[in-house]
Design a protein around this motif. Structure first.
Motif, PDB file in Angstrom:
ATOM      1  N   ARG A  19      -1.944  -6.649   6.199  1.00 24.74           N
ATOM      2  CA  ARG A  19      -2.659  -6.488   4.926  1.00 24.74           C
ATOM      3  C   ARG A  19      -1.989  -7.260   3.783  1.00 24.74           C
ATOM      4  O   ARG A  19      -2.658  -7.565   2.783  1.00 24.74           O
ATOM      5  CB  ARG A  19      -2.715  -4.994   4.560  1.00 24.74           C
ATOM      6  N   GLN A  32      -9.149   0.548   7.997  1.00 24.01           N
ATOM      7  CA  GLN A  32      -8.637   1.907   7.906  1.00 24.01           C
ATOM      8  C   GLN A  32      -7.298   1.921   7.177  1.00 24.01           C
ATOM      9  O   GLN A  32      -6.437   1.075   7.432  1.00 24.01           O
ATOM     10  CB  GLN A  32      -8.483   2.513   9.309  1.00 24.01           C
ATOM     11  N   ASP A  33      -7.138   2.911   6.269  1.00 28.85           N
ATOM     12  CA  ASP A  33      -5.886   3.012   5.515  1.00 28.85           C
ATOM     13  C   ASP A  33      -4.821   3.691   6.377  1.00 28.85           C
ATOM     14  O   ASP A  33      -5.114   4.625   7.128  1.00 28.85           O
ATOM     15  CB  ASP A  33      -6.110   3.809   4.230  1.00 28.85           C
ATOM     16  N   TYR A  34      -3.577   3.248   6.233  1.00 36.87           N
ATOM     17  CA  TYR A  34      -2.482   3.817   6.992  1.00 36.87           C
ATOM     18  C   TYR A  34      -1.171   3.566   6.234  1.00 36.87           C
ATOM     19  O   TYR A  34      -1.109   2.747   5.316  1.00 36.87           O
ATOM     20  CB  TYR A  34      -2.405   3.189   8.392  1.00 36.87           C
ATOM     21  N   ASP A  71       4.194  -4.908   6.470  1.00 36.34           N
ATOM     22  CA  ASP A  71       2.779  -4.772   6.820  1.00 36.34           C
ATOM     23  C   ASP A  71       2.088  -6.125   6.660  1.00 36.34           C
ATOM     24  O   ASP A  71       1.284  -6.329   5.740  1.00 36.34           O
ATOM     25  CB  ASP A  71       2.139  -3.715   5.916  1.00 36.34           C
ATOM     26  N   THR A  87       4.198   1.029  12.599  1.00 39.48           N
ATOM     27  CA  THR A  87       2.818   1.238  12.148  1.00 39.48           C
ATOM     28  C   THR A  87       2.121   2.138  13.158  1.00 39.48           C
ATOM     29  O   THR A  87       2.439   2.100  14.355  1.00 39.48           O
ATOM     30  CB  THR A  87       2.073  -0.101  12.045  1.00 39.48           C
ATOM     31  N   HIS A 126       0.812  -1.207   0.000  1.00 40.66           N
ATOM     32  CA  HIS A 126       0.000   0.000   0.000  1.00 40.66           C
ATOM     33  C   HIS A 126       0.854   1.271   0.000  1.00 40.66           C
ATOM     34  O   HIS A 126       0.318   2.365   0.225  1.00 40.66           O
ATOM     35  CB  HIS A 126      -0.950  -0.006   1.202  1.00 40.66           C
TER      36      HIS A 126
END
Length: 325
Positions: A223, A271-273, A220, A263, A185
């Protein structure tokens, strides 16, 4: 008159030699010794010793002298002793004009052939010394990054690849590996670096063959499961291997590779991060030891040259079977 001359006169009166023999005897009586001067060496004389007058009386007393006039004269003409010249080499011809002297000395001690040989030798020596200097610098970097007992960068890990298969640090042995830490992402940095990795891999493979493993380890894992990594990495290069696992496993790998990542806390599901992480390519040798870190300041061509030079310096075997062929 000496006794030898009296004997010779008596023999001549008794035998009555021919007029030709008389002329030869008169010539020998006048010039008993002849000196020949060399045309090449004025100071060296070749002396021919002729038969002494006292020997003529004995020769003329023999029988059949009249029948052997020609043989006698020929034997008298032959020299009994010749001095040997000091050298057989031909003397150098003297230069006659000033133009010849200038033409001879025009080139001096060097000429065009000598100049070309000198330039080629100097260029070859410079290239060899430059190559050796760079090779020793790479070797020093590789030796300094190796730890004693425990490696400074890198270590054992146990993760899962983008196909869902187990992948451990032992799978890196036998080839060079290029390890990058990122996540799918990432908006801009990771895509740029993965494009660079694809170019680096193609350039190294073109020069050295399939001896490099391009690997991306996600920072990450929440995800980036195997299916997400497989779809994401196909956009850059089919040979790039994606690795993921549990959060603790990823954290341990980042720790042994000295990679910083974080993170944001209190992230809600869906939720996007963004994940903050170090941006380096870690080059590992076929024995699993860290070689060199390649930062963002390297272009794809520069990084490929660094990797190719390290691979060419490797003296061990590179015979691991390609699992992903």
């Amino acid at each position: 008159m000496p006794p030898s001359c009296n004997c010779l006169g008596g023999a001549l009166k008794t035998l009555r030699p021919s007029p030709a023999l008389r002329r030869e005897l008169d010539a020998l009586r006048i010039t008993p010794r002849r000196t020949l001067a060399s045309s090449h060496r004025p100071n060296t004389a070749i002396t021919s010793r002729l038969v002494a007058k006292s020997d003529l009386s004995c020769l003329l007393r023999t029988r059949n002298v009249g029948q052997q006039d020609q043989g006698l004269v020929g034997s008298l003409r032959k020299p009994l002793l010749l001095s040997r010249p000091f050298s057989n080499s031909t003397p150098r011809s003297a230069l006659k004009t000033i133009e010849q002297v200038r033409a001879r000395n025009k080139g001096g001690p060097f000429n065009l052939t000598a100049a070309i040989l000198f330039i080629c030798t100097a260029g070859g020596l410079w290239a060899y010394l430059t190559y050796e200097k760079e090779r020793m610098a790479r070797k020093r970097i590789a030796d300094q990054t190796k730890g004693v007992g425990k490696p400074k960068v890198g270590g054992p890990f146990d993760l899962v690849d983008h196909n869902g298969d187990r992948f451990t640090s032992d799978d890196l042995l036998g080839k060079y590996s290029l390890v990058y830490f990122g996540f799918s992402h990432c908006p801009d940095i990771c895509p740029d670096e993965l494009d660079k990795m694809a170019l680096m891999y193609d350039k190294v493979t073109e020069k050295c063959g399939p001896v490099l493993l391009p690997i991306m380890i996600t920072c990450d894992p929440a995800r980036d499961n195997p299916a997400v990594l497989k779809e994401y990495l196909q956009e850059f290069h089919p040979e790039i291997i994606g690795l993921t696992g549990e959060y603790e496993n990823i954290k341990d790998v980042c720790k042994v590779y000295r990679v910083y990542f974080s993170t944001p806390p209190s992230v809600k599901p869906g939720q996007d991060y963004l994940v903050d992480h170090s941006i380096y390519f870690y080059l590992m040798d076929p024995e699993g030891d860290f070689v060199e870190a390649i930062g963002r300041n390297f272009t794809a061509d520069q990084a490929a040259k660094v990797i190719s030079d390290h691979i060419k310096d490797w003296e061990g075997p590179l015979k691991k079977k390609d699992r992903w062929a």
